[in-house]
Scaffold this motif. Structure first.
Motif, PDB file in Angstrom:
ATOM      1  N   PHE A  98       0.842  -1.190   0.000  1.00 45.14           N
ATOM      2  CA  PHE A  98       0.000   0.000   0.000  1.00 45.14           C
ATOM      3  C   PHE A  98       0.879   1.242   0.000  1.00 45.14           C
ATOM      4  O   PHE A  98       1.849   1.330   0.748  1.00 45.14           O
ATOM      5  N   MET A  99       0.527   2.195  -0.859  1.00 45.75           N
ATOM      6  CA  MET A  99       1.234   3.462  -0.950  1.00 45.75           C
ATOM      7  C   MET A  99       0.345   4.567  -0.384  1.00 45.75           C
ATOM      8  O   MET A  99      -0.860   4.593  -0.659  1.00 45.75           O
ATOM      9  N   GLN A 100       0.938   5.457   0.387  1.00 40.39           N
ATOM     10  CA  GLN A 100       0.174   6.561   0.943  1.00 40.39           C
ATOM     11  C   GLN A 100       0.081   7.697  -0.066  1.00 40.39           C
ATOM     12  O   GLN A 100       1.042   8.006  -0.767  1.00 40.39           O
ATOM     13  N   SER A 101      -1.083   8.304  -0.170  1.00 38.94           N
ATOM     14  CA  SER A 101      -1.270   9.461  -1.038  1.00 38.94           C
ATOM     15  C   SER A 101      -2.202  10.434  -0.339  1.00 38.94           C
ATOM     16  O   SER A 101      -2.808  10.120   0.692  1.00 38.94           O
ATOM     17  N   VAL A 102      -2.333  11.629  -0.892  1.00 40.02           N
ATOM     18  CA  VAL A 102      -3.179  12.654  -0.272  1.00 40.02           C
ATOM     19  C   VAL A 102      -4.642  12.223  -0.224  1.00 40.02           C
ATOM     20  O   VAL A 102      -5.412  12.708   0.607  1.00 40.02           O
ATOM     21  N   ASP A 103      -5.020  11.305  -1.109  1.00 38.51           N
ATOM     22  CA  ASP A 103      -6.404  10.826  -1.136  1.00 38.51           C
ATOM     23  C   ASP A 103      -6.588   9.505  -0.395  1.00 38.51           C
ATOM     24  O   ASP A 103      -7.607   8.836  -0.564  1.00 38.51           O
ATOM     25  N   GLY A 104      -5.590   9.131   0.421  1.00 33.46           N
ATOM     26  CA  GLY A 104      -5.676   7.887   1.159  1.00 33.46           C
ATOM     27  C   GLY A 104      -4.805   6.812   0.538  1.00 33.46           C
ATOM     28  O   GLY A 104      -4.179   7.022  -0.513  1.00 33.46           O
ATOM     29  N   PRO A 105      -4.736   5.643   1.165  1.00 40.19           N
ATOM     30  CA  PRO A 105      -3.854   4.585   0.680  1.00 40.19           C
ATOM     31  C   PRO A 105      -4.275   4.046  -0.681  1.00 40.19           C
ATOM     32  O   PRO A 105      -5.460   3.981  -1.002  1.00 40.19           O
ATOM     33  N   VAL A 106      -3.264   3.671  -1.476  1.00 41.94           N
ATOM     34  CA  VAL A 106      -3.481   3.057  -2.780  1.00 41.94           C
ATOM     35  C   VAL A 106      -2.835   1.682  -2.764  1.00 41.94           C
ATOM     36  O   VAL A 106      -1.639   1.560  -2.500  1.00 41.94           O
ATOM     37  N   ARG A 107      -3.610   0.642  -2.996  1.00 41.24           N
ATOM     38  CA  ARG A 107      -3.051  -0.704  -3.067  1.00 41.24           C
ATOM     39  C   ARG A 107      -2.242  -0.819  -4.360  1.00 41.24           C
ATOM     40  O   ARG A 107      -2.723  -0.492  -5.435  1.00 41.24           O
ATOM     41  N   SER A 108      -1.015  -1.281  -4.264  1.00 42.73           N
ATOM     42  CA  SER A 108      -0.150  -1.339  -5.452  1.00 42.73           C
ATOM     43  C   SER A 108      -0.338  -2.673  -6.172  1.00 42.73           C
ATOM     44  O   SER A 108       0.339  -3.646  -5.880  1.00 42.73           O
ATOM     45  N   ASP A 109      -1.259  -2.682  -7.117  1.00 43.63           N
ATOM     46  CA  ASP A 109      -1.470  -3.845  -7.974  1.00 43.63           C
ATOM     47  C   ASP A 109      -0.571  -3.773  -9.202  1.00 43.63           C
ATOM     48  O   ASP A 109      -0.067  -4.790  -9.686  1.00 43.63           O
ATOM     49  N   VAL A 110      -0.415  -2.567  -9.726  1.00 49.59           N
ATOM     50  CA  VAL A 110       0.340  -2.334 -10.952  1.00 49.59           C
ATOM     51  C   VAL A 110       1.338  -1.203 -10.719  1.00 49.59           C
ATOM     52  O   VAL A 110       0.985  -0.178 -10.134  1.00 49.59           O
ATOM     53  N   SER A 111       2.577  -1.402 -11.140  1.00 53.01           N
ATOM     54  CA  SER A 111       3.606  -0.372 -11.035  1.00 53.01           C
ATOM     55  C   SER A 111       3.862   0.225 -12.414  1.00 53.01           C
ATOM     56  O   SER A 111       3.709  -0.453 -13.436  1.00 53.01           O
ATOM     57  N   CYS A 112       4.282   1.488 -12.428  1.00 51.82           N
ATOM     58  CA  CYS A 112       4.491   2.172 -13.703  1.00 51.82           C
ATOM     59  C   CYS A 112       5.716   3.073 -13.620  1.00 51.82           C
ATOM     60  O   CYS A 112       5.866   3.830 -12.661  1.00 51.82           O
ATOM     61  N   THR A 113       6.581   2.963 -14.606  1.00 55.02           N
ATOM     62  CA  THR A 113       7.730   3.848 -14.759  1.00 55.02           C
ATOM     63  C   THR A 113       7.555   4.627 -16.060  1.00 55.02           C
ATOM     64  O   THR A 113       7.382   4.024 -17.123  1.00 55.02           O
ATOM     65  N   ILE A 114       7.592   5.958 -15.961  1.00 46.16           N
ATOM     66  CA  ILE A 114       7.476   6.837 -17.122  1.00 46.16           C
ATOM     67  C   ILE A 114       8.859   7.415 -17.404  1.00 46.16           C
ATOM     68  O   ILE A 114       9.457   8.058 -16.535  1.00 46.16           O
TER      69      ILE A 114
END
Length: 220
Positions: A98-114
């Protein structure tokens, strides 16, 4: 399953992001993860620059059909620009669940590199993904992105010349199971590629299968 998305960022996106990169402040990446034994990079540390850059990258992802059909995004953590100078790397690691963000935790199902730097301007710095049956390395063109399951073990190899600059983000998918997500992605691909060659009845049938599976497996 991995998805390389070419041309994710348009010319204006790249221009604005490069201006931010050239003028903003970067700090030791361990500030965001002080207990890491393998993290050796820099990340953006400028509130206005972070808000603007994350908006540009998030919008690019949301408007990209390839990304939507691969990730089935439910939430996208605000992308963060990270920088690797000569000698920097990020050792083998899993992404946090889980990643913390301003809108609450985000479960990390998919990672992305730009990718935000021309690959010809730096050496080393490949994204190396370790799999049971082999290894994969990615070093994308400026403005492209690589999207892959967050469950994989991966690392950023040492930069030996120049600077590697990327945006990173994590996606909570409407379909958490990567195997189910892959099935839906394949069905979407077949429908997109072959739909015009099918009879109207058969195309409707495959659309029905797509939506019924998505309804069964998805989270709204």
């Amino acid at each position: 399953m991995f998805k390389m998305i070419y041309g994710l960022l348009n010319g204006q996106d790249i221009k604005e992001l490069r201006e931010i990169i050239e003028t903003a402040t970067f700090v030791d990446g361990k500030i965001s993860n002080p207990h890491s034994l393998v993290k050796n990079n820099l990340h953006l540390n400028d509130e206005k620059a972070y808000e603007r850059s994350s908006t540009i990258m998030s919008n690019a992802l949301v408007r990209n059909e390839e990304f939507r059909n691969f990730a089935f995004p439910r939430k996208i953590a605000p992308p963060l620009i990270t920088r690797y100078e000569k000698g920097m790397h990020y050792g083998l690691h899993p992404d946090m669940a889980f990643m913390q963000s301003v809108d609450g935790p985000v479960r990390s199902d998919v990672s992305c590199t730009i990718f935000l730097a021309d690959p010809s301007t730096y050496e080393g710095g490949s994204l190396h993904v370790k799999q049971a049956d082999g290894h994969m390395r990615f070093k994308g063109e400026l403005g492209s992105a690589i999207v892959y399951p967050s469950t994989t073990l991966h690392e950023v190899e040492e930069v030996t010349k120049g600077e590697r600059i990327v945006g990173i983000t994590f996606i909570e998918s409407q379909v958490a199971d990567p195997a189910k997500r892959e099935i839906l992605h394949e069905l979407n691909d077949v429908a997109a590629l072959e739909g015009a060659n099918m009879s109207a009845d058969n195309f409707t049938r495959i659309q029905t299968v797509q939506q019924n599976l998505f309804r069964r497996w998805g989270e709204c």
